[in-house]
Design an enzyme around this catalytic site. Structure first.
Site, PDB file in Angstrom:
ATOM      1  N   HIS A   1      -0.378   6.721   3.999  1.00 41.24           N
ATOM      2  CA  HIS A   1       0.978   6.325   4.419  1.00 41.24           C
ATOM      3  C   HIS A   1       1.925   7.407   3.922  1.00 41.24           C
ATOM      4  O   HIS A   1       2.074   7.598   2.705  1.00 41.24           O
ATOM      5  CB  HIS A   1       1.385   4.984   3.809  1.00 41.24           C
ATOM      6  CG  HIS A   1       0.514   3.854   4.224  1.00 41.24           C
ATOM      7  ND1 HIS A   1       0.467   3.376   5.516  1.00 41.24           N
ATOM      8  CD2 HIS A   1      -0.363   3.104   3.530  1.00 41.24           C
ATOM      9  CE1 HIS A   1      -0.399   2.375   5.583  1.00 41.24           C
ATOM     10  NE2 HIS A   1      -0.916   2.199   4.388  1.00 41.24           N
TER      11      HIS A   1
ATOM     12  N   ALA B   1       0.803  -1.225   0.000  1.00 40.16           N
ATOM     13  CA  ALA B   1       0.000   0.000   0.000  1.00 40.16           C
ATOM     14  C   ALA B   1       0.837   1.276   0.000  1.00 40.16           C
ATOM     15  O   ALA B   1       0.317   2.350   0.288  1.00 40.16           O
ATOM     16  CB  ALA B   1      -0.914  -0.028   1.218  1.00 40.16           C
TER      17      ALA B   1
ATOM     18  N   ASN C   1       2.065  -3.721   7.779  1.00 40.82           N
ATOM     19  CA  ASN C   1       3.045  -4.610   7.120  1.00 40.82           C
ATOM     20  C   ASN C   1       3.992  -3.787   6.266  1.00 40.82           C
ATOM     21  O   ASN C   1       5.150  -4.159   6.066  1.00 40.82           O
ATOM     22  CB  ASN C   1       2.314  -5.638   6.257  1.00 40.82           C
ATOM     23  CG  ASN C   1       1.668  -6.718   7.096  1.00 40.82           C
ATOM     24  OD1 ASN C   1       2.341  -7.620   7.560  1.00 40.82           O
ATOM     25  ND2 ASN C   1       0.370  -6.606   7.328  1.00 40.82           N
TER      26      ASN C   1
END
Ligand SMILES: NC(=O)C1=CN([C@@H]2O[C@H](COP(=O)(O)OP(=O)(O)OC[C@H]3O[C@@H](n4cnc5c(N)ncnc54)[C@H](O)[C@@H]3O)[C@@H](O)[C@H]2O)C=CC1
Ligand SMILES: O=C([O-])CC(=O)C(=O)O
Length: 270
Positions: free
Chosen positions: A221, A124, A192
């Protein structure tokens, strides 16, 4: 040769991968699926044009050229051992598991001994190409700030251990700060990507901040990396998967892109 793919985990990411194989977007054959929630596996298999068999792990490995783990960090040791001991290739989505040094060493050793390849998709986040290049020099520090809606953190071990009331969060709140190693244990289904950064940054320190924002409609993120190359700053505003708000749609797309690239003769990017 048609790539035979075995899928472990039939949730948000697994379902997108299966559909991409079924539609021909990934050139390969989904030979078998396994999920410890049999109903999920059955539901996914029966929704596909070309129905894979439902099998146990050992049988799935036997039938596959590549085993795709899209299940959980807890599943990684067993899936990796089963696939790599039989010389199969392996793609891992629950990358956080690999910050356990002994598991990482086992995966590296088994892959080398048995001539297997292990693929860790970007997931991601963006910017791993630059970070990989930077890792050929010196990286001093990588920081990851992950912001999600509080409902995306439901059930995380850290939330339960610290008795954090997610419903009581009415404005953006930092709920965790720590190293990547600590973050993947505290939030195994949320960051992760911190492990992927850590493995790419080749041992450089990766610090993680997690923010719960009740107004967040996207999973953000933001990454900053600094070293002798200069500075890289990337930010992704991810659409969450409709099936699982913890997981961003881009993570499934990165798994699909990785499987597609295996078959492609020209490799683009670092
Ligand atoms: N690398 C990355 O950027 C990202 C990684 N992830 C990770 O990828 C994995 C899959 O994500 P999602 O599809 O969103 O999860 P999900 O929760 O929607 O689906 C996971 C499926 O795997 C099954 N499962 C769990 N443990 C299992 C085991 N030991 N054996 C067999 N089946 C098992 C579950 O029953 C479930 O159906 C998760 O670990 C998630 O944290 C998620 C998003 C991004
Ligand atoms: O999908 C995301 O936004 C990232 C994620 O859950 C993970 O890295 O585990």
């Amino acid at each position: 040769m048609v790539l035979k793919i075995g899928l472990v985990g039939c949730g948000a990411i697994g379902a997108e991968i299966a559909r991409a194989i079924d539609s021909g977007e990934i050139s390969g054959e989904l030979v078998a699926v396994f999920d410890h929630n049999v109903e999920r596996a059955e539901e996914l298999a029966s929704s596909l044009e070309v129905r894979p068999i439902l099998s146990e792990l050992e049988d799935l490995v036997e039938r596959s050229d590549i085993v795709v783990e899209a299940a959980s960090q807890k599943a990684v040791p067993e899936v990796a051992k089963a696939a790599l001991e039989r010389g199969r290739d392996l793609m891992i989505m629950s990358v956080g598991a690999l910050l356990d040094r002994s598991l990482l060493r086992m995966v590296e050793d088994l892959a080398e001994e048995n001539g297997s390849r292990v693929y860790l998709p970007s997931g991601a986040i963006s910017g791993l190409d630059g970070l990989k290049s930077a890792g050929a020099g010196r990286i001093d520090l990588v920081t990851l700030t992950t912001t999600k809606n509080p409902k995306g953190f439901l059930g995380a071990p850290y939330i339960e251990e610290m008795k954090i009331d997610l419903d009581a969060i009415k404005e953006p709140q930092v709920i965790f700060e720590g190293t990547a190693e600590e973050a993947v244990v505290a939030f195994p289904a949320n960051v992760n990507v911190a492990a992927t950064l850590s493995l790419t940054a080749r041992g450089a320190r990766v610090m993680v901040k997690i923010v719960a924002d009740p107004d967040a409609e996207v999973n953000i993120h933001q990454i900053t990396a600094e070293g002798d190359f200069g500075r890289i700053i990337t930010r992704v505003e991810n659409v969450p998967s409709p099936r699982n708000p913890k997981t961003s749609y881009l993570a499934a797309l990165s798994a699909i892109a990785t499987l597609r690239s295996i078959a492609e003769p020209v490799k683009i990017g670092t």
